[in-house]
Design an enzyme around this catalytic site. Structure first.
Site, PDB file in Angstrom:
ATOM      1  N   LEU A  66      45.931 -16.642  -1.986  1.00  0.00           N
ATOM      2  CA  LEU A  66      45.479 -16.763  -2.456  1.00  0.00           C
ATOM      3  C   LEU A  66      43.991 -16.329  -1.940  1.00  0.00           C
ATOM      4  O   LEU A  66      43.705 -16.747  -0.717  1.00  0.00           O
ATOM      5  CB  LEU A  66      44.920 -18.426  -3.085  1.00  0.00           C
ATOM      6  CG  LEU A  66      46.198 -19.047  -3.766  1.00  0.00           C
ATOM      7  CD1 LEU A  66      46.217 -19.899  -4.124  1.00  0.00           C
ATOM      8  CD2 LEU A  66      46.869 -18.174  -5.283  1.00  0.00           C
ATOM      9  N   ASP A  67      43.157 -15.764  -2.971  1.00  0.00           N
ATOM     10  CA  ASP A  67      41.730 -15.496  -2.038  1.00  0.00           C
ATOM     11  C   ASP A  67      41.070 -16.558  -2.294  1.00  0.00           C
ATOM     12  O   ASP A  67      41.132 -17.267  -2.659  1.00  0.00           O
ATOM     13  CB  ASP A  67      41.399 -14.287  -2.999  1.00  0.00           C
ATOM     14  CG  ASP A  67      41.876 -12.868  -3.277  1.00  0.00           C
ATOM     15  OD1 ASP A  67      42.453 -12.159  -2.679  1.00  0.00           O
ATOM     16  OD2 ASP A  67      42.000 -12.563  -4.196  1.00  0.00           O
ATOM     17  N   GLN A  68      39.875 -16.593  -1.235  1.00  0.00           N
ATOM     18  CA  GLN A  68      39.115 -17.265  -0.706  1.00  0.00           C
ATOM     19  C   GLN A  68      38.731 -18.059  -1.565  1.00  0.00           C
ATOM     20  O   GLN A  68      38.847 -19.389  -1.838  1.00  0.00           O
ATOM     21  CB  GLN A  68      38.533 -17.077   0.250  1.00  0.00           C
ATOM     22  CG  GLN A  68      37.564 -18.368   0.339  1.00  0.00           C
ATOM     23  CD  GLN A  68      36.993 -17.937   2.273  1.00  0.00           C
ATOM     24  OE1 GLN A  68      36.823 -17.013   3.065  1.00  0.00           O
ATOM     25  NE2 GLN A  68      35.585 -19.290   2.543  1.00  0.00           N
ATOM     26  N   VAL A  70      39.160 -19.123  -5.161  1.00  0.00           N
ATOM     27  CA  VAL A  70      40.177 -19.156  -6.146  1.00  0.00           C
ATOM     28  C   VAL A  70      40.768 -20.408  -5.179  1.00  0.00           C
ATOM     29  O   VAL A  70      40.966 -20.640  -4.229  1.00  0.00           O
ATOM     30  CB  VAL A  70      40.936 -18.341  -6.415  1.00  0.00           C
ATOM     31  CG1 VAL A  70      40.137 -17.223  -7.421  1.00  0.00           C
ATOM     32  CG2 VAL A  70      42.189 -18.296  -5.998  1.00  0.00           C
TER      33      VAL A  70
END
Length: 147
Positions: A66-68, A70
């Site tokens: 997951l992107d940082q 989120v």
């Protein structure tokens, strides 16, 4: 419960001998190359080592990221066999496999078309939506949202 820092708890929702499912809070990377920055891999390995220090450095495979900025659920494999099976399920989904599902929580529509890195908000359609402009396969992925 284990702690990422004094302010951020580490929430493990499920753990057995094969996998760990946890909540990734916003602002923490799934995996990073920086030696000083906290990330979920490092924190979970620390958790596993605390449980069984005699086993040495724990094996932990990143199944998806997951992107940082989120938050969301992450699944990690604790064995190479579990990693192979989970990756197979992601590549070849069927009715019994797990998959990735995304949900965004927004408050009200923007007043004008706006851009977010890699995304474009397109108002005026029956289902306002975001389009992912950076797809590996050069196709736009559309995620309907309700406002």
């Amino acid at each position: 419960m284990y702690h990422l820092s004094s302010k951020t708890p580490l929430h493990i929702l499920y753990e057995d001998t094969q996998i760990i499912v946890c909540v990734k809070p916003p602002g923490i990377a799934t995996q990073t190359r920086s030696t000083g920055a906290p990330d979920m891999v490092r924190l979970l390995k620390q958790h596993l080592y605390q449980i069984n220090p005699a086993s040495g450095e724990p094996y932990l495979a990143v199944i998806h990221r997951l992107d940082q900025p989120v938050s969301g659920l992450l699944v990690f494999a604790k064995t190479p066999a579990a990693a192979r099976e989970l990756n197979r399920q992601l590549q070849n989904p069927d009715k019994t496999s797990f998959g990735k599902y995304y949900c965004a929580l927004v408050e009200g529509p923007p007043s004008k078309t706006f851009r977010h890195p890699g995304k474009l908000y397109v108002p005026g359609s029956p289902h306002q939506h975001f389009q992912n402009m950076r797809s590996r396969r050069k196709k736009c992925k559309t995620c309907p949202i309700r406002v």
